[in-house]
Structures are given as structure tokens and as C-alpha cells.
Design a protein around this motif. Structure first.
Motif, PDB file in Angstrom:
ATOM      1  N   GLY A 131      39.121  37.504  44.216  1.00  0.00           N
ATOM      2  CA  GLY A 131      38.483  37.237  42.939  1.00  0.00           C
ATOM      3  C   GLY A 131      37.814  35.880  42.898  1.00  0.00           C
ATOM      4  O   GLY A 131      38.063  34.995  43.740  1.00  0.00           O
ATOM      5  N   PRO A 132      36.955  35.664  41.904  1.00  0.00           N
ATOM      6  CA  PRO A 132      36.165  34.425  41.854  1.00  0.00           C
ATOM      7  C   PRO A 132      36.977  33.174  41.564  1.00  0.00           C
ATOM      8  O   PRO A 132      36.527  32.064  41.840  1.00  0.00           O
ATOM      9  CB  PRO A 132      35.168  34.703  40.708  1.00  0.00           C
ATOM     10  CG  PRO A 132      35.847  35.736  39.864  1.00  0.00           C
ATOM     11  CD  PRO A 132      36.631  36.590  40.808  1.00  0.00           C
ATOM     12  N   ASP A 133      38.186  33.316  41.016  1.00  0.00           N
ATOM     13  CA  ASP A 133      38.994  32.145  40.665  1.00  0.00           C
ATOM     14  C   ASP A 133      40.040  31.796  41.709  1.00  0.00           C
ATOM     15  O   ASP A 133      40.853  30.891  41.495  1.00  0.00           O
ATOM     16  CB  ASP A 133      39.690  32.391  39.319  1.00  0.00           C
ATOM     17  CG  ASP A 133      38.694  32.618  38.197  1.00  0.00           C
ATOM     18  OD1 ASP A 133      37.632  31.966  38.220  1.00  0.00           O
ATOM     19  OD2 ASP A 133      38.968  33.454  37.310  1.00  0.00           O
ATOM     20  N   ALA A 134      40.035  32.509  42.831  1.00  0.00           N
ATOM     21  CA  ALA A 134      41.019  32.229  43.873  1.00  0.00           C
ATOM     22  C   ALA A 134      40.792  30.848  44.468  1.00  0.00           C
ATOM     23  O   ALA A 134      39.650  30.432  44.679  1.00  0.00           O
ATOM     24  CB  ALA A 134      40.925  33.283  44.974  1.00  0.00           C
ATOM     25  N   PRO A 135      41.882  30.093  44.740  1.00  0.00           N
ATOM     26  CA  PRO A 135      41.730  28.730  45.299  1.00  0.00           C
ATOM     27  C   PRO A 135      40.924  28.698  46.580  1.00  0.00           C
ATOM     28  O   PRO A 135      40.099  27.805  46.784  1.00  0.00           O
ATOM     29  CB  PRO A 135      43.186  28.297  45.543  1.00  0.00           C
ATOM     30  CG  PRO A 135      43.995  29.118  44.598  1.00  0.00           C
ATOM     31  CD  PRO A 135      43.284  30.432  44.470  1.00  0.00           C
ATOM     32  N   ASP A 136      41.131  29.656  47.478  1.00  0.00           N
ATOM     33  CA  ASP A 136      40.402  29.659  48.740  1.00  0.00           C
ATOM     34  C   ASP A 136      38.910  29.826  48.523  1.00  0.00           C
ATOM     35  O   ASP A 136      38.088  29.250  49.226  1.00  0.00           O
ATOM     36  CB  ASP A 136      40.926  30.771  49.649  1.00  0.00           C
ATOM     37  CG  ASP A 136      42.299  30.444  50.215  1.00  0.00           C
ATOM     38  OD1 ASP A 136      42.926  31.342  50.784  1.00  0.00           O
ATOM     39  OD2 ASP A 136      42.727  29.286  50.082  1.00  0.00           O
ATOM     40  N   ALA A 137      38.547  30.643  47.525  1.00  0.00           N
ATOM     41  CA  ALA A 137      37.128  30.849  47.258  1.00  0.00           C
ATOM     42  C   ALA A 137      36.493  29.578  46.732  1.00  0.00           C
ATOM     43  O   ALA A 137      35.359  29.233  47.080  1.00  0.00           O
ATOM     44  CB  ALA A 137      36.945  31.993  46.252  1.00  0.00           C
TER      45      ALA A 137
ATOM     46  N   PHE B 217      31.904  49.778  30.229  1.00  0.00           N
ATOM     47  CA  PHE B 217      32.628  50.493  31.280  1.00  0.00           C
ATOM     48  C   PHE B 217      33.337  49.535  32.230  1.00  0.00           C
ATOM     49  O   PHE B 217      32.882  48.401  32.465  1.00  0.00           O
ATOM     50  CB  PHE B 217      31.677  51.391  32.068  1.00  0.00           C
ATOM     51  CG  PHE B 217      30.992  52.446  31.235  1.00  0.00           C
ATOM     52  CD1 PHE B 217      31.736  53.279  30.405  1.00  0.00           C
ATOM     53  CD2 PHE B 217      29.617  52.599  31.268  1.00  0.00           C
ATOM     54  CE1 PHE B 217      31.119  54.245  29.630  1.00  0.00           C
ATOM     55  CE2 PHE B 217      28.992  53.552  30.497  1.00  0.00           C
ATOM     56  CZ  PHE B 217      29.736  54.381  29.674  1.00  0.00           C
ATOM     57  N   GLU B 218      34.442  50.007  32.788  1.00  0.00           N
ATOM     58  CA  GLU B 218      35.176  49.248  33.807  1.00  0.00           C
ATOM     59  C   GLU B 218      34.258  48.987  34.991  1.00  0.00           C
ATOM     60  O   GLU B 218      33.581  49.893  35.488  1.00  0.00           O
ATOM     61  CB  GLU B 218      36.393  50.049  34.251  1.00  0.00           C
ATOM     62  CG  GLU B 218      37.271  49.372  35.277  1.00  0.00           C
ATOM     63  CD  GLU B 218      38.421  50.245  35.719  1.00  0.00           C
ATOM     64  OE1 GLU B 218      39.159  49.826  36.631  1.00  0.00           O
ATOM     65  OE2 GLU B 218      38.588  51.354  35.162  1.00  0.00           O
ATOM     66  N   SER B 219      34.229  47.740  35.471  1.00  0.00           N
ATOM     67  CA  SER B 219      33.244  47.387  36.502  1.00  0.00           C
ATOM     68  C   SER B 219      33.783  46.339  37.455  1.00  0.00           C
ATOM     69  O   SER B 219      34.735  45.619  37.152  1.00  0.00           O
ATOM     70  CB  SER B 219      31.957  46.865  35.853  1.00  0.00           C
ATOM     71  OG  SER B 219      32.220  45.682  35.094  1.00  0.00           O
ATOM     72  N   ARG B 220      33.161  46.273  38.623  1.00  0.00           N
ATOM     73  CA  ARG B 220      33.401  45.225  39.623  1.00  0.00           C
ATOM     74  C   ARG B 220      32.066  44.771  40.169  1.00  0.00           C
ATOM     75  O   ARG B 220      31.220  45.591  40.527  1.00  0.00           O
ATOM     76  CB  ARG B 220      34.266  45.755  40.782  1.00  0.00           C
ATOM     77  CG  ARG B 220      35.715  46.013  40.446  1.00  0.00           C
ATOM     78  CD  ARG B 220      36.517  44.726  40.294  1.00  0.00           C
ATOM     79  NE  ARG B 220      36.462  43.892  41.475  1.00  0.00           N
ATOM     80  CZ  ARG B 220      37.391  43.865  42.435  1.00  0.00           C
ATOM     81  NH1 ARG B 220      38.435  44.660  42.340  1.00  0.00           N
ATOM     82  NH2 ARG B 220      37.278  43.066  43.468  1.00  0.00           N
ATOM     83  N   TYR B 221      31.881  43.443  40.248  1.00  0.00           N
ATOM     84  CA  TYR B 221      30.683  42.854  40.846  1.00  0.00           C
ATOM     85  C   TYR B 221      31.172  41.865  41.892  1.00  0.00           C
ATOM     86  O   TYR B 221      31.631  40.766  41.562  1.00  0.00           O
ATOM     87  CB  TYR B 221      29.834  42.151  39.789  1.00  0.00           C
ATOM     88  CG  TYR B 221      29.226  43.099  38.766  1.00  0.00           C
ATOM     89  CD1 TYR B 221      27.928  43.563  38.928  1.00  0.00           C
ATOM     90  CD2 TYR B 221      29.948  43.520  37.654  1.00  0.00           C
ATOM     91  CE1 TYR B 221      27.364  44.435  38.002  1.00  0.00           C
ATOM     92  CE2 TYR B 221      29.404  44.387  36.728  1.00  0.00           C
ATOM     93  CZ  TYR B 221      28.112  44.839  36.907  1.00  0.00           C
ATOM     94  OH  TYR B 221      27.555  45.710  35.997  1.00  0.00           O
ATOM     95  N   ASP B 222      31.129  42.256  43.167  1.00  0.00           N
ATOM     96  CA  ASP B 222      31.767  41.488  44.236  1.00  0.00           C
ATOM     97  C   ASP B 222      30.766  41.039  45.290  1.00  0.00           C
ATOM     98  O   ASP B 222      29.781  41.734  45.580  1.00  0.00           O
ATOM     99  CB  ASP B 222      32.815  42.350  44.954  1.00  0.00           C
ATOM    100  CG  ASP B 222      33.893  42.855  44.020  1.00  0.00           C
ATOM    101  OD1 ASP B 222      34.318  42.089  43.138  1.00  0.00           O
ATOM    102  OD2 ASP B 222      34.313  44.021  44.177  1.00  0.00           O
ATOM    103  N   LEU B 223      31.078  39.886  45.881  1.00  0.00           N
ATOM    104  CA  LEU B 223      30.441  39.469  47.134  1.00  0.00           C
ATOM    105  C   LEU B 223      31.491  39.637  48.230  1.00  0.00           C
ATOM    106  O   LEU B 223      32.444  38.856  48.319  1.00  0.00           O
ATOM    107  CB  LEU B 223      29.966  38.018  47.061  1.00  0.00           C
ATOM    108  CG  LEU B 223      28.780  37.733  46.143  1.00  0.00           C
ATOM    109  CD1 LEU B 223      28.441  36.253  46.168  1.00  0.00           C
ATOM    110  CD2 LEU B 223      27.561  38.543  46.547  1.00  0.00           C
ATOM    111  N   ILE B 224      31.331  40.676  49.023  1.00  0.00           N
ATOM    112  CA  ILE B 224      32.311  40.948  50.071  1.00  0.00           C
ATOM    113  C   ILE B 224      32.310  39.792  51.073  1.00  0.00           C
ATOM    114  O   ILE B 224      31.265  39.362  51.554  1.00  0.00           O
ATOM    115  CB  ILE B 224      31.983  42.282  50.769  1.00  0.00           C
ATOM    116  CG1 ILE B 224      32.086  43.429  49.759  1.00  0.00           C
ATOM    117  CG2 ILE B 224      32.930  42.529  51.952  1.00  0.00           C
ATOM    118  CD1 ILE B 224      31.635  44.774  50.302  1.00  0.00           C
ATOM    119  N   GLY B 225      33.494  39.285  51.379  1.00  0.00           N
ATOM    120  CA  GLY B 225      33.630  38.130  52.256  1.00  0.00           C
ATOM    121  C   GLY B 225      33.748  36.831  51.495  1.00  0.00           C
ATOM    122  O   GLY B 225      34.051  35.790  52.081  1.00  0.00           O
ATOM    123  N   VAL B 226      33.515  36.873  50.180  1.00  0.00           N
ATOM    124  CA  VAL B 226      33.596  35.665  49.353  1.00  0.00           C
ATOM    125  C   VAL B 226      34.671  35.822  48.279  1.00  0.00           C
ATOM    126  O   VAL B 226      35.573  35.003  48.159  1.00  0.00           O
ATOM    127  CB  VAL B 226      32.231  35.347  48.699  1.00  0.00           C
ATOM    128  CG1 VAL B 226      32.351  34.126  47.770  1.00  0.00           C
ATOM    129  CG2 VAL B 226      31.183  35.104  49.758  1.00  0.00           C
TER     130      VAL B 226
END
Length: 456
Positions: free
Chosen positions: A373-379, A359-368
Motif C-alpha cells: 500500500g501507499p503508506d507502507a514505510p518501505d514505499a 465501487f470497490e477499487s484498487r489503483y496500484d503501481l506493481i513493484g511500488v
């Protein structure tokens, strides 16, 4: 009022918009028309769903509050109100306006209701082979899940209502700029094939339709784009000439600002091709628009154009598309990010063991990483761990029961997850999706019903 210039204001830019700026416009704007634009793509589908449970419902939840707030001043100043707050039930919305008028001691108020945008029955009978614009599906593929089908009516459908003596005009689904174009056509007598003026009218409507977005809302960025007195942000109005050229401004003393920059951002907002902005009444051309500062909080708009309209109208389809199950839980202190990530990993693995991996899913750390997304340069370049995080798990699944299980697995982290989890929440909601087809305009029939205290 000055018949060489039409003053038209925006009382709302979406269904939940603030009411005080609309009151300010009604009291001090010296308006000919006050327009409330309150429908988004899915709003009407949700309203249709509400109406299916309660036949007297399905119109904008803030309709009566808005009418109580502005109707007395509008009647006093001769300002006509025009709105798509009828949503899925324009006729019942019209009766609700009359009830407010009676409550306020205004028994002579008349309401014109525009009908005809609801084309579900017609489509299901004749249009099942129509292709869906966003996918390779046809209307027939979506029919079992269909809730609503509403055509984007144009200004042409509103003109008969404007030709009555109604104080308030209520519609269902109408193209947003058409709510502003119709009064211009009515007031100045523009022809339905005067493409240049119609294009200019659509330009005015597009600039006003999002209300505060052109006076500094959705624009402010401290230190880069500062906006004064945002707490008292005013809504915009336009002074439109018979040629279609206009000045965008706001009530003197209201918060916010009207500048070339705010108008430029709104000009480009949600526009795919500025030279071919497809609308029911005209294909508008914004490619040669000129904006100039004509004074404090006054921007002159010239250069709009238009081309002949298409033979079809867009129809928004609302349909059931599964359920979303969501759970959230917070972690704070030393190691908060690591504990939050462990919580996500645990839920992911447990749901996979239960057959949810497809199933379509999202696993997030809000504020991170919840937005970029996990591959963003700022993250990746974060120099220090956050002092707190909130773990969020969201899955889109076909049934209510599956969605409830997703939310339960996150809540279960209290005793089955990392140390220090708190503030867990869970939610389950049905997904009402939107798609679109094109329908021959000749197949759509509109009508106007005039209501007053005595009935029709």
C-alpha cells in the motif's frame, strides 16, 4: 506392509499442484495410502459452475493426468488412493478414473465414490433462515445468487468406502484432515468417540494436507531459511502408530527438508485457535503438541488431543457476486513512476466522471505499492525510483458491461495517457464468492457407490 504402522503420503496440496512428487511417492514411498487434497473454499463453487454448463464436467482438471501418473505404481505396490478431486461431480470423476484404468490396461480397478456433501437442495428447502457466518445476512439473502452448497463431510462418511475393496476412493467436499484421518480410523479400528486418537489423526492430516509446505515449500527464504534442492522438492509422508503419534518424513533423496521449523510453520498454518480446531469428527487440540528431530528429514509428532465433536457441520456456499474489470499498462525509463501514477490518476478521474466512484477499487503501481500500500514505510523510504512500473486498475462492479468499461479505460491510455505506455492488458471475470453456514449434521445423508469396469 507393516500393520503396526500406517504409511500415508500427500500427493497434492491444492488443485494445481505438481505431479512429479506424487509419482515419486507412489514409486518409492512404500505407502498404504496416497492422498490428493485438491479443494479450496471457492474451488467447488467454480466446479459447480462448470458442471452447470457441461453435465459431465465439474471434477478436478488434473484428475486424469494424476491417475495416469500414479495408478500403475499404486496398484503394483498395493497403495490405495483417496482424493477429493471429485469436487462438484464425484460420480463422473469415478467414471473418469475407470477410463484411465482401462486405458492403462488395468481392468480390475475398482472405484468407490462418496456422495452426500452437496446439500444445496436441502438447504434451499429447509434452511433459508440460517445465519451466514461472515456477515449479518441469512441464507435467504444469498439464495438468488447461490451456485452451490457443500457440507464438509468428516472421516465417518468415508469409512464405508474404505471398507470396500476399492483401489481408489473419490469424494467431493470433505474436511481436508479427514482424508487422512479416515484411513487411520479404518486401519487401526479407532472408535468414532476416541477423541484423543481422533485429535491426533486430525493433527497428522493437518500437517500433511498442504503437501510441500511441510517439506520446504512456502517456507524458503534465502539466507534465513534455506531449503536444499527445491527444484526437486519432495512431498511428505507420515508413519503413524496405533496410538496416533507419528513421524513426518519424505522419500530418501528427494529435495527439500523436514525439520522442526517446517513442521512448526505448518502446524500453525490456518489455525485460529490451536486448542479448539473445529473439525467434523472431533474438536482437535494442538496446544500440547511436541515436535522433535528424530533424524535427518524425520520429525516426531506427539501430544495431540481432542474433544467431542459439534452437532453441526460447516457448509460452504458459492454465489455470484458481481464482476471484476481489470486493466494493466507498463511504463519504463526515467520518470516511469511519475508517469505510472499519472496514468492511475487519469483513469480514476475518468471513471469517477462515469459514475464509478462508489465501487470497490484498487489503483496500484506493481513493484511500488501494490502489496504493502501507499503508506507502507518501505514505499516511503525508497531511495531511488524504479526503472519500470506496471499500473494496474481493478474495480468490482455489478455487471459485465461495467467491468468491460473499466478494462477499456486502461487500454485507452495508449493514446490518451502519459508517454511510453506499453504492454496493456485487459481482463473481465465474474466473481464467485464464498460464505458459510452451519447445518445440523443429522440433516446430511451420505452414501457410497462402488464402480468397476462393468458399471455399478
Amino acid at each position: 506392509m507393516d500393520h503396526t504402522t500406517l504409511r500415508i503420503g500427500a500427493g497434492a496440496g491444492y488443485s494445481g499442484d505438481r505431479i512429479p512428487p506424487a509419482i515419486e511417492l507412489a514409486d518409492k514411498g512404500q505407502l498404504d495410502y496416497l492422498v490428493f487434497e485438491c479443494l479450496a473454499e471457492r474451488t467447488i463453487a467454480l466446479a459447480q459452475l462448470e458442471r452447470s454448463h457441461r453435465p459431465d464436467a465439474g471434477f478436478d482438471a488434473l484428475l486424469t493426468a494424476r491417475m495416469r501418473a500414479v495408478l500403475p505404481a499404486c496398484i503394483r505396490h498395493g497403495t490405495r488412493i483417496l482424493s477429493n478431486m471429485g469436487a462438484a461431480n464425484p460420480l463422473q470423476a469415478g467414471y473418469a478414473v475407470l477410463a484411465v484404468a482401462e486405458e492403462l490396461g488395468l481392468p480390475h480397478v475398482k472405484v468407490a465414490v462418496v456422495l452426500g456433501d452437496d446439500v444445496l437442495t436441502t438447504l434451499c428447502a429447509d434452511g433459508l433462515s440460517l445465519p451466514v457466518l461472515e456477515s449479518r445476512q441469512t441464507l435467504a439473502d444469498l439464495q438468488p445468487q447461490l451456485i452451490s452448497a457443500n457440507a464438509y463431510l468428516g472421516a465417518e462418511a468415508l469409512l464405508p468406502a474404505l471398507q470396500t475393496d476399492a483401489h481408489v476412493i473419490i469424494t467431493g467436499r470433505v474436511a481436508d484432515p479427514a482424508l487422512f484421518l479416515a484411513p487411520l480410523m479404518h486401519h487401526f479400528g479407532w472408535a468414532a468417540d476416541d477423541w484423543t486418537r481422533l485429535g491426533k489423526g486430525v493433527l497428522v492430516g493437518h500437517l500433511l494436507e498442504c503437501a510441500a509446505q511441510i517439506t520446504g515449500g512456502y517456507f524458503a527464504d534465502p539466507g534465513y531459511k534455506d531449503v536444499p534442492d527445491m527444484a526437486s522438492l519432495g512431498f511428505p509422508l507420515a508413519e503413524v502408530s496405533a496410538s496416533g503419534d507419528a513421524v513426518i518424513t519424505k522419500v530418501a533423496g528427494s529435495g527439500g527438508c523436514v525439520t522442526v521449523a517446517t513442521c512448526t510453520e505448518q502446524l500453525l498454518y490456518e489455525i485460529e485457535n490451536p486448542a479448539r480446531y473445529l473439525q467434523p469428527d472431533v474438536v482437535a487440540d494442538f496446544s500440547q503438541v511436541q515436535l522433535s528431530q528424530a533424524g535427518p528429514d524425520r520429525v516426531q509428532i506427539t501430544g495431540g488431543n481432542g474433544h467431542p465433536r459439534t452437532d453441526t457441520l460447516k457448509v460452504t456456499l458459492g454465489y455470484r457476486d458481481g464482476f471484476i474489470g481489470e486493466g494493466q499498462i507498463s511504463y519504463a525509463g526515467v520518470g516511469a513512476q511519475a508517469r505510472g501514477q499519472l496514468a492511475l490518476d487519469l483513469v480514476r478521474e475518468r471513471l469517477a466522471q462515469s459514475g464509478y466512484a462508489e465501487f470497490e477499487s484498487r489503483y496500484d503501481l506493481i513493484g511500488v505499492n501494490a502489496i504493502l500500500g501507499p503508506d507502507a514505510p518501505d514505499a516511503q523510504a525508497a531511495e531511488q525510483e524504479p526503472a519500470e512500473v506496471r499500473a494496474r486498475v481493478t474495480l468490482r462492479v455489478p455487471t459485465l458491461q461495467l467491468a468491460q468499461h473499466v478494462a477499456h479505460e486502461v487500454e485507452a491510455l495508449y493514446l490518451n495517457g502519459p508517454a511510453g505506455g506499453g504492454g496493456a492488458t485487459r481482463s473481465v471475470r465474474e466473481v464467485i464468492a464464498a460464505a458459510a453456514v452451519l447445518m445440523p449434521r443429522s440433516a446430511i445423508r451420505t452414501s457410497t457407490v462402488l464402480l468397476n469396469a462393468e458399471g455399478h
